[in-house]
Design a protein around this motif. Structure first.
Motif, PDB file in Angstrom:
ATOM      1  N   ASP A  33       0.828  -1.216   0.000  1.00 60.06           N
ATOM      2  CA  ASP A  33       0.000   0.000   0.000  1.00 60.06           C
ATOM      3  C   ASP A  33       0.858   1.260   0.000  1.00 60.06           C
ATOM      4  OD1 ASP A  33      -2.308  -1.469  -0.060  1.00 60.06           O
ATOM      5  OD2 ASP A  33      -2.576  -1.467   2.121  1.00 60.06           O
ATOM      6  N   ALA A  36       2.167   1.726  -3.524  1.00 55.47           N
ATOM      7  CA  ALA A  36       1.099   2.184  -4.416  1.00 55.47           C
ATOM      8  C   ALA A  36       0.872   3.683  -4.261  1.00 55.47           C
ATOM      9  CB  ALA A  36      -0.186   1.414  -4.132  1.00 55.47           C
ATOM     10  N   SER A  42      -2.090   1.563  -8.775  1.00 53.63           N
ATOM     11  CA  SER A  42      -2.935   0.662  -7.998  1.00 53.63           C
ATOM     12  C   SER A  42      -2.102  -0.385  -7.263  1.00 53.63           C
ATOM     13  CB  SER A  42      -3.938  -0.042  -8.918  1.00 53.63           C
ATOM     14  OG  SER A  42      -3.254  -0.947  -9.777  1.00 53.63           O
ATOM     15  N   ARG A  43      -2.725  -0.978  -6.267  1.00 57.16           N
ATOM     16  CA  ARG A  43      -2.075  -2.046  -5.508  1.00 57.16           C
ATOM     17  C   ARG A  43      -1.744  -3.219  -6.430  1.00 57.16           C
ATOM     18  NH1 ARG A  43      -2.875  -6.336  -1.906  1.00 57.16           N
ATOM     19  NH2 ARG A  43      -1.823  -6.038   0.102  1.00 57.16           N
ATOM     20  N   ARG A  44      -2.635  -3.534  -7.358  1.00 55.82           N
ATOM     21  CA  ARG A  44      -2.419  -4.637  -8.292  1.00 55.82           C
ATOM     22  C   ARG A  44      -1.196  -4.379  -9.176  1.00 55.82           C
ATOM     23  NH1 ARG A  44      -7.358  -6.665 -11.936  1.00 55.82           N
ATOM     24  NH2 ARG A  44      -8.060  -7.245  -9.837  1.00 55.82           N
ATOM     25  N   THR A  45      -1.039  -3.118  -9.602  1.00 56.87           N
ATOM     26  CA  THR A  45       0.117  -2.766 -10.441  1.00 56.87           C
ATOM     27  C   THR A  45       1.420  -2.967  -9.680  1.00 56.87           C
ATOM     28  OG1 THR A  45      -1.140  -1.169 -11.742  1.00 56.87           O
ATOM     29  CG2 THR A  45       1.255  -0.905 -11.720  1.00 56.87           C
TER      30      THR A  45
END
Length: 319
Positions: A33, A36, A42-45
């Motif tokens: 986090d 990010a 984003s967290r996914r990235t």
């Protein structure tokens, strides 16, 4: 900090990955986090980026629990450098120049570097690198046989450590100064403790290496490699022709890596042909003397003369 300057605008992937390396190398421990937020993605990235960095060799471990996150293990494996387009081209240009060598000091590492570097490029840059690979190539003539001990010789030179080597079946104690390549052959300029001077050893003729326990090693770190190379490679080259009896052929094949062409007749007699440098005259005189009546040196005359001189000195000892 560059990440702060770039906040609010979209970083391209290559820049982001490089900045991510710098950031995690500095903080050492971090949470997804936080990354990010720092990189405005984003967290996914971030998770995908961390996975790609791991593939590229950045040693990351995850920690579970309330205070968990990620941690960097070894700083030495991190690349904290970004390259321009022209710098990237020049790096691949240099790497391509090595691919035709049949032996390299760090062959597995060389292949790993190419793979990691290539994976870190964006799609457009990969396309341009692929174009370079189809537009330029290097050919290396007169390559000798493989030199599987290049890495060990190189590391000994870096550590300033002496070695025992088997050179065409003959034991020699040397202290490597470094490595250089000429006409597809690798050479190891070294201090020879037997002759008490620098000699030039062809790496493909070295079949065995082991550590030396010598305490009185000489200091070579201040010795200039180029100066030694220039003084050694200017020595004259000679054509080598040696006649072998059938017993000599068997003795030669059983003790020597096959670095020279041997032609055999119907009766089993052989002729060895090749080339040797002026710095190897003394070595080959000792070598062929050990074969006694089973080997007769035809050329060069300088080698014949050195063998005769050695025989005369031996005969004087036993008068």
């Amino acid at each position: 900090m560059m990440t702060q300057l770039l906040k609010g605008e979209k970083m391209n992937k290559a820049v982001r990955l490089n900045e991510l390396r710098l950031y995690i190398n500095r903080v050492r421990k971090f949470k997804v986090d936080d990354l990010a937020k720092e990189f405005n993605v984003s967290r996914r990235t971030i998770l995908r980026d961390l996975e790609e960095l791991s593939i590229l060799g950045v040693p990351l471990i995850s920690e579970v629990g309330a205070n968990g996150g990620y941690q960097v293990l070894e700083e030495k494996n991190l690349l904290a450098v970004s390259f321009t387009k022209e710098e990237t081209f020049s790096i691949f240009f240099a790497l391509l120049s090595l691919k035709h060598f049949i032996s390299l000091p760090f062959e597995s590492e060389y292949n790993s570097i190419i793979k990691k570097f290539y994976l870190n490029l964006n799609g457009k840059m990969k396309d341009e690198i692929d174009l370079i690979k189809n537009k330029i190539d290097f050919k290396i003539d007169n390559q000798s046989k493989e030199s599987p001990l290049l890495k060990e010789l190189f590391l000994a030179a870096i550590a300033n450590e002496p070695l025992w080597i088997s050179y065409l079946g003959v034991k020699r104690e040397i202290q490597p100064l470094g490595l250089f390549s000429q006409y597809g052959r690798w050479y190891c300029p070294s201090y020879c403790y037997l002759r008490k001077e620098f000699r030039l050893f062809r790496c493909d003729r070295i079949s065995e290496i082991r550590s030396s326990e010598r305490i009185d090693k000489i200091k070579l770190k201040e010795t200039t490699l180029n100066e030694i190379i220039n003084s050694l490679i200017t020595k004259k080259e000679y054509e080598l022709i040696v006649e072998l009896t059938p017993e000599g052929v068997e003795k030669y094949k059983s003790t020597v890596p096959q670095n020279y062409h041997i032609s055999l007749d119907d009766n089993g007699y052989g002729v060895v042909k090749g080339s040797i440098s002026e710095t190897e005259i003394d070595f080959f005189a000792d070598f062929f003397m050990q074969m006694g009546e089973y080997a007769k040196v035809v050329e060069p005359m300088e080698l014949r003369t050195e063998i005769k001189n050695k025989i005369m000195r031996l005969s004087d000892i036993y008068l």
